[in-house]
Design a protein around this motif. Structure first.
Motif, PDB file in Angstrom:
ATOM      1  N   ILE A  99       0.811  -1.227   0.000  1.00  0.00           N
ATOM      2  CA  ILE A  99       0.000   0.000   0.000  1.00  0.00           C
ATOM      3  C   ILE A  99       0.841   1.273   0.000  1.00  0.00           C
ATOM      4  O   ILE A  99       0.317   2.355  -0.249  1.00  0.00           O
ATOM      5  CB  ILE A  99      -1.040   0.066   1.151  1.00  0.00           C
ATOM      6  N   SER A 100       2.138   1.181   0.291  1.00  0.00           N
ATOM      7  CA  SER A 100       2.976   2.387   0.229  1.00  0.00           C
ATOM      8  C   SER A 100       4.434   1.997  -0.001  1.00  0.00           C
ATOM      9  O   SER A 100       4.858   0.875   0.323  1.00  0.00           O
ATOM     10  CB  SER A 100       2.872   3.199   1.524  1.00  0.00           C
ATOM     11  N   ALA A 101       5.187   2.938  -0.542  1.00  0.00           N
ATOM     12  CA  ALA A 101       6.607   2.705  -0.787  1.00  0.00           C
ATOM     13  C   ALA A 101       7.335   2.444   0.537  1.00  0.00           C
ATOM     14  O   ALA A 101       8.205   1.574   0.630  1.00  0.00           O
ATOM     15  CB  ALA A 101       7.208   3.917  -1.492  1.00  0.00           C
ATOM     16  N   PHE A 102       6.955   3.181   1.581  1.00  0.00           N
ATOM     17  CA  PHE A 102       7.573   3.051   2.898  1.00  0.00           C
ATOM     18  C   PHE A 102       7.430   1.620   3.427  1.00  0.00           C
ATOM     19  O   PHE A 102       8.395   0.978   3.865  1.00  0.00           O
ATOM     20  CB  PHE A 102       6.900   4.050   3.850  1.00  0.00           C
ATOM     21  N   ARG A 103       6.218   1.105   3.336  1.00  0.00           N
ATOM     22  CA  ARG A 103       5.942  -0.238   3.826  1.00  0.00           C
ATOM     23  C   ARG A 103       6.761  -1.273   3.047  1.00  0.00           C
ATOM     24  O   ARG A 103       7.316  -2.222   3.622  1.00  0.00           O
ATOM     25  CB  ARG A 103       4.442  -0.492   3.666  1.00  0.00           C
ATOM     26  N   ASN A 104       6.866  -1.081   1.761  1.00  0.00           N
ATOM     27  CA  ASN A 104       7.622  -2.028   0.939  1.00  0.00           C
ATOM     28  C   ASN A 104       9.111  -2.015   1.278  1.00  0.00           C
ATOM     29  O   ASN A 104       9.755  -3.067   1.335  1.00  0.00           O
ATOM     30  CB  ASN A 104       7.393  -1.740  -0.540  1.00  0.00           C
ATOM     31  N   GLU A 105       9.638  -0.813   1.532  1.00  0.00           N
ATOM     32  CA  GLU A 105      11.055  -0.714   1.928  1.00  0.00           C
ATOM     33  C   GLU A 105      11.340  -1.487   3.212  1.00  0.00           C
ATOM     34  O   GLU A 105      12.339  -2.194   3.320  1.00  0.00           O
ATOM     35  CB  GLU A 105      11.402   0.753   2.251  1.00  0.00           C
ATOM     36  N   VAL A 106      10.465  -1.279   4.185  1.00  0.00           N
ATOM     37  CA  VAL A 106      10.657  -1.948   5.479  1.00  0.00           C
ATOM     38  C   VAL A 106      10.562  -3.462   5.291  1.00  0.00           C
ATOM     39  O   VAL A 106      11.366  -4.228   5.839  1.00  0.00           O
ATOM     40  CB  VAL A 106       9.627  -1.449   6.511  1.00  0.00           C
ATOM     41  N   LEU A 107       9.603  -3.892   4.495  1.00  0.00           N
ATOM     42  CA  LEU A 107       9.451  -5.332   4.255  1.00  0.00           C
ATOM     43  C   LEU A 107      10.686  -5.902   3.573  1.00  0.00           C
ATOM     44  O   LEU A 107      11.122  -7.016   3.885  1.00  0.00           O
ATOM     45  CB  LEU A 107       8.197  -5.593   3.414  1.00  0.00           C
ATOM     46  N   GLN A 108      11.224  -5.139   2.648  1.00  0.00           N
ATOM     47  CA  GLN A 108      12.420  -5.611   1.936  1.00  0.00           C
ATOM     48  C   GLN A 108      13.577  -5.831   2.918  1.00  0.00           C
ATOM     49  O   GLN A 108      14.289  -6.829   2.848  1.00  0.00           O
ATOM     50  CB  GLN A 108      12.825  -4.593   0.865  1.00  0.00           C
ATOM     51  N   GLU A 109      13.733  -4.895   3.865  1.00  0.00           N
ATOM     52  CA  GLU A 109      14.783  -5.095   4.857  1.00  0.00           C
ATOM     53  C   GLU A 109      14.481  -6.305   5.744  1.00  0.00           C
ATOM     54  O   GLU A 109      15.369  -7.127   6.015  1.00  0.00           O
ATOM     55  CB  GLU A 109      14.992  -3.846   5.729  1.00  0.00           C
ATOM     56  N   LEU A 110      13.245  -6.425   6.165  1.00  0.00           N
ATOM     57  CA  LEU A 110      12.891  -7.547   7.052  1.00  0.00           C
ATOM     58  C   LEU A 110      13.148  -8.898   6.380  1.00  0.00           C
ATOM     59  O   LEU A 110      13.602  -9.851   7.016  1.00  0.00           O
ATOM     60  CB  LEU A 110      11.426  -7.434   7.501  1.00  0.00           C
ATOM     61  N   LEU A 111      12.859  -8.964   5.076  1.00  0.00           N
ATOM     62  CA  LEU A 111      13.063 -10.236   4.364  1.00  0.00           C
ATOM     63  C   LEU A 111      14.537 -10.666   4.389  1.00  0.00           C
ATOM     64  O   LEU A 111      14.834 -11.865   4.326  1.00  0.00           O
ATOM     65  CB  LEU A 111      12.584 -10.113   2.915  1.00  0.00           C
ATOM     66  N   ARG A 112      15.436  -9.694   4.491  1.00  0.00           N
ATOM     67  CA  ARG A 112      16.865 -10.027   4.556  1.00  0.00           C
ATOM     68  C   ARG A 112      17.224 -10.864   5.783  1.00  0.00           C
ATOM     69  O   ARG A 112      18.224 -11.573   5.774  1.00  0.00           O
ATOM     70  CB  ARG A 112      17.682  -8.733   4.613  1.00  0.00           C
ATOM     71  N   TYR A 113      16.392 -10.745   6.831  1.00  0.00           N
ATOM     72  CA  TYR A 113      16.690 -11.473   8.061  1.00  0.00           C
ATOM     73  C   TYR A 113      16.004 -12.837   8.102  1.00  0.00           C
ATOM     74  O   TYR A 113      15.883 -13.439   9.147  1.00  0.00           O
ATOM     75  CB  TYR A 113      16.359 -10.598   9.277  1.00  0.00           C
ATOM     76  N   ARG A 114      15.568 -13.291   6.927  1.00  0.00           N
ATOM     77  CA  ARG A 114      15.147 -14.671   6.715  1.00  0.00           C
ATOM     78  C   ARG A 114      14.104 -15.163   7.709  1.00  0.00           C
ATOM     79  O   ARG A 114      14.379 -16.028   8.554  1.00  0.00           O
ATOM     80  CB  ARG A 114      16.365 -15.605   6.783  1.00  0.00           C
ATOM     81  N   PRO A 115      12.869 -14.656   7.602  1.00  0.00           N
ATOM     82  CA  PRO A 115      11.824 -15.170   8.498  1.00  0.00           C
ATOM     83  C   PRO A 115      11.628 -16.670   8.315  1.00  0.00           C
ATOM     84  O   PRO A 115      11.762 -17.195   7.202  1.00  0.00           O
ATOM     85  CB  PRO A 115      10.575 -14.396   8.056  1.00  0.00           C
ATOM     86  N   THR A 116      11.325 -17.337   9.401  1.00  0.00           N
ATOM     87  CA  THR A 116      11.024 -18.766   9.370  1.00  0.00           C
ATOM     88  C   THR A 116       9.708 -18.999   8.645  1.00  0.00           C
ATOM     89  O   THR A 116       9.565 -19.970   7.887  1.00  0.00           O
ATOM     90  CB  THR A 116      10.910 -19.292  10.822  1.00  0.00           C
ATOM     91  N   VAL A 117       8.764 -18.113   8.885  1.00  0.00           N
ATOM     92  CA  VAL A 117       7.430 -18.204   8.276  1.00  0.00           C
ATOM     93  C   VAL A 117       6.993 -16.797   7.861  1.00  0.00           C
ATOM     94  O   VAL A 117       7.335 -15.821   8.517  1.00  0.00           O
ATOM     95  CB  VAL A 117       6.388 -18.769   9.276  1.00  0.00           C
ATOM     96  N   ILE A 118       6.255 -16.723   6.752  1.00  0.00           N
ATOM     97  CA  ILE A 118       5.551 -15.494   6.365  1.00  0.00           C
ATOM     98  C   ILE A 118       4.071 -15.849   6.253  1.00  0.00           C
ATOM     99  O   ILE A 118       3.727 -16.844   5.611  1.00  0.00           O
ATOM    100  CB  ILE A 118       6.039 -14.966   4.995  1.00  0.00           C
ATOM    101  N   ARG A 119       3.189 -15.052   6.919  1.00  0.00           N
ATOM    102  CA  ARG A 119       1.746 -15.306   6.770  1.00  0.00           C
ATOM    103  C   ARG A 119       1.027 -14.029   6.401  1.00  0.00           C
ATOM    104  O   ARG A 119       1.227 -12.993   7.056  1.00  0.00           O
ATOM    105  CB  ARG A 119       1.120 -15.843   8.055  1.00  0.00           C
ATOM    106  N   GLY A 120       0.232 -14.068   5.352  1.00  0.00           N
ATOM    107  CA  GLY A 120      -0.529 -12.897   4.952  1.00  0.00           C
ATOM    108  C   GLY A 120      -1.787 -13.307   4.223  1.00  0.00           C
ATOM    109  O   GLY A 120      -2.029 -14.500   4.000  1.00  0.00           O
ATOM    110  N   ASN A 121      -2.609 -12.310   3.838  1.00  0.00           N
ATOM    111  CA  ASN A 121      -3.738 -12.636   2.980  1.00  0.00           C
ATOM    112  C   ASN A 121      -3.245 -12.623   1.525  1.00  0.00           C
ATOM    113  O   ASN A 121      -2.069 -12.346   1.254  1.00  0.00           O
ATOM    114  CB  ASN A 121      -4.929 -11.696   3.225  1.00  0.00           C
ATOM    115  N   ALA A 122      -4.135 -12.924   0.607  1.00  0.00           N
ATOM    116  CA  ALA A 122      -3.728 -13.084  -0.789  1.00  0.00           C
ATOM    117  C   ALA A 122      -3.061 -11.822  -1.337  1.00  0.00           C
ATOM    118  O   ALA A 122      -1.985 -11.887  -1.941  1.00  0.00           O
ATOM    119  CB  ALA A 122      -4.940 -13.471  -1.629  1.00  0.00           C
ATOM    120  N   SER A 123      -3.679 -10.650  -1.098  1.00  0.00           N
ATOM    121  CA  SER A 123      -3.120  -9.394  -1.623  1.00  0.00           C
ATOM    122  C   SER A 123      -1.718  -9.157  -1.088  1.00  0.00           C
ATOM    123  O   SER A 123      -0.831  -8.688  -1.812  1.00  0.00           O
ATOM    124  CB  SER A 123      -3.996  -8.200  -1.228  1.00  0.00           C
TER     125      SER A 123
END
Lengths: 267, 267, 267
Positions: A99-123
């Protein structure tokens, strides 16, 4: 697998894992209550001055970016980085991905730390997989969970995480196996944060730390089944919320083996 | 008018408006649940890094200053300014107006962005109209809503907004018409944030965007009536909160036409 | 003493004290609802720009450090310092005492402003008394409340506060008298923040301001008894939360005199 899920729940109730939650303001109370009803022990701490100490003492970490801000984003990243470094299992709930560039940036950094699980809705899963602006309507999903399945498989490959997609049918996608869960109730979409609750419950299961796919599956299964059983006795979403905690608290092995409806499918 | 209110509710349920909430920590969960039970879709986002994007994608905006801070105040002002600029309907809930100079300053700036609707209790409406320190006892009201009616009319004129006053009797004051609503229950004052819930429900109605007076009236009416019907089956405020969501979820046209008690009055 | 507790509750309901809460995100909604159901009036304000104004207009202050951050810590300290200066009764809930150096520092400063009452679980009271890293498991207690009794007496002496310890048995420790409360229910540990709720209820009683020991005892007694009576009719923690508000709202003198089980003991 149904029997293994019931055993995992039994084990969780004996172990009473400590789950560290850095989550959004809307659902903090609910997820704490869901964890307690389930048999886990929640702790909510977000200050950069102490997140590491709490990651270290906890059995699992949940990061949910619902009501994101810059201050909270840096705490989340610090906690995730540390969990990754010391090998603590952690789950990412990418609320509102896309929904925003800011949110995507933060998510991109978080993904670098290799979550064990990701859970979300389809969107959210589609957005996270694409990192393009999704057609997401705020934080509720506009895409069906089946549609998101291809994105989920792609995200599984790129992130290495177990990927869970919530919807009318839920999916848990691992490296070698995938399962669909045919429980839940449409009324669950009328209570805020039941997706976030599912993530918190998954966090309590991944604290066990020896089979992330099965643990993620157990978390999704227990939440969706409890929601379904609770909805059957509810005349509306207010009752459902109350009954969900009671059901999580009382959920038995017999109920799981009688009502859980899951199907393994080939990639 | 009663028939029009019922039609507006029907329309809301079909449209499922996305309502952007920048609200206080105490009621975030409740207002999200009320919006979902009603048939709307809530989104809670407050970071200055993304409020504009969310205002743009939403159908209406709610600003509630309950647990105000400098950081949140600037987000609220940015969101309100943008909503005003792009013509998005928005409602101001001036919680605790008059209790501090800080709060009054922020309210003064927010009023510049021309809220579509303002809803508060009697003390808040009087304070907002005066901008003098009110005799308000914290955030619960000490003045009756009837007392506030003159202030409400004055505030309507200076702000251009539809003004809603909550109390034993509720008032909705427009430029040319005013209506009193004789529903609700005294027990509603024993559940936190039902005024905030009323504002959130109004936000969902003003998303329709073609008759702000009628939309504000529909929001106040639906909330007060649902509270009254829920209170009838409640042995205390815990039950009332649960039953309110169930009632909002199930509220029918017949219940509205049978029980809603509103009166138009001449200015 | 039981009769005095019932009278204090009656007095509270007539007086409707305004209780200023600077508390954690997880329980804000719950403690506001508990205060309203009890007959008090809550206000939640935390900005450094207005905490003093709200301390001044309130009858008592609650500081709960659950979801601590640097910003909130300075508001808490400013509010506590001011309450101390103008003689406003205040209670400290040291959530998670001992889990980090940061938390301990903030607690050390807060103790300088001489809280009227301190309420925590066994681990927290031990940690606060020692200021060594406790064996605390997050924010749930691992020590029994009886174990903490010695620490509680020591903390009472060094702080001058009435010290309340929550657990299977609750303790209220004053300078000259101590009482154990044998009410409550194990199911209460499965609802988040019932300790925090106890603190909020104590805050409403210390607003009376003439006998802090008795007032602290009344608060602990009313919360534990209401929890016990609510748990008797609850099939799980979801029902318990709802029933707790209903019970607080309806709690009668007869129920207090019939069911309250307290014992004075010699130091």
């Amino acid at each position: 697998m149904v029997k293994q899920i019931a055993e995992r729940l039994q084990h969780l109730r004996e172990q009473r894992p400590l789950v560290h939650n850095i989550t959004n303001f809307v659902v903090m109370n609910n997820t704490a209550n869901a964890l307690l009803a389930l048999g886990a022990s929640p702790v909510m701490v977000h200050s950069p001055r102490e997140v590491k100490e709490v990651v270290a003492m906890s059995n699992a970490l949940l990061i949910n970016i619902g009501t994101l801000s810059e201050e909270w984003a840096s705490s989340m990243c610090a906690a995730a980085e540390y969990a990754h470094r010391i090998g603590r299992p952690w789950i990412l709930d990418p609320v509102g991905a896309g929904i925003s560039a800011f949110r995507n940036e933060v998510l991109q950094e978080l993904l670098r730390y290799r979550p064990t699980v990701i859970r979300g809705n389809a969107s959210e899963i589609i957005a996270l997989s694409d990192f393009a602006l999704s057609g997401g309507k705020g934080v509720d999903s506009t895409a069906g969970s089946a549609q998101a399945s291809a994105s989920g498989h792609q995200l599984q490959k790129t992130s290495g995480a177990q990927v869970c997609i919530s919807g009318e049918v839920d999916y848990v996608i691992g490296e070698q196996r995938s399962v669909s869960i045919h429980n839940g109730s449409p009324m669950m979409t009328k209570v805020t944060g039941l997706g976030c609750t599912s993530s918190a419950i998954i966090a309590a299961f991944i604290a066990q730390g020896d089979d992330p796919f099965l643990e993620a599956l157990a978390g999704v299964s227990v939440c969706s089944l409890a929601g379904e059983l609770a909805a059957r006795q509810s005349s509306g979403p207010g009752s459902l919320q109350k009954n969900l905690y009671d059901t999580l608290y009382n959920l038995s092995e017999v109920e799981i083996s009688t009502h859980l409806n899951i199907k393994e499918y080939v990639h």
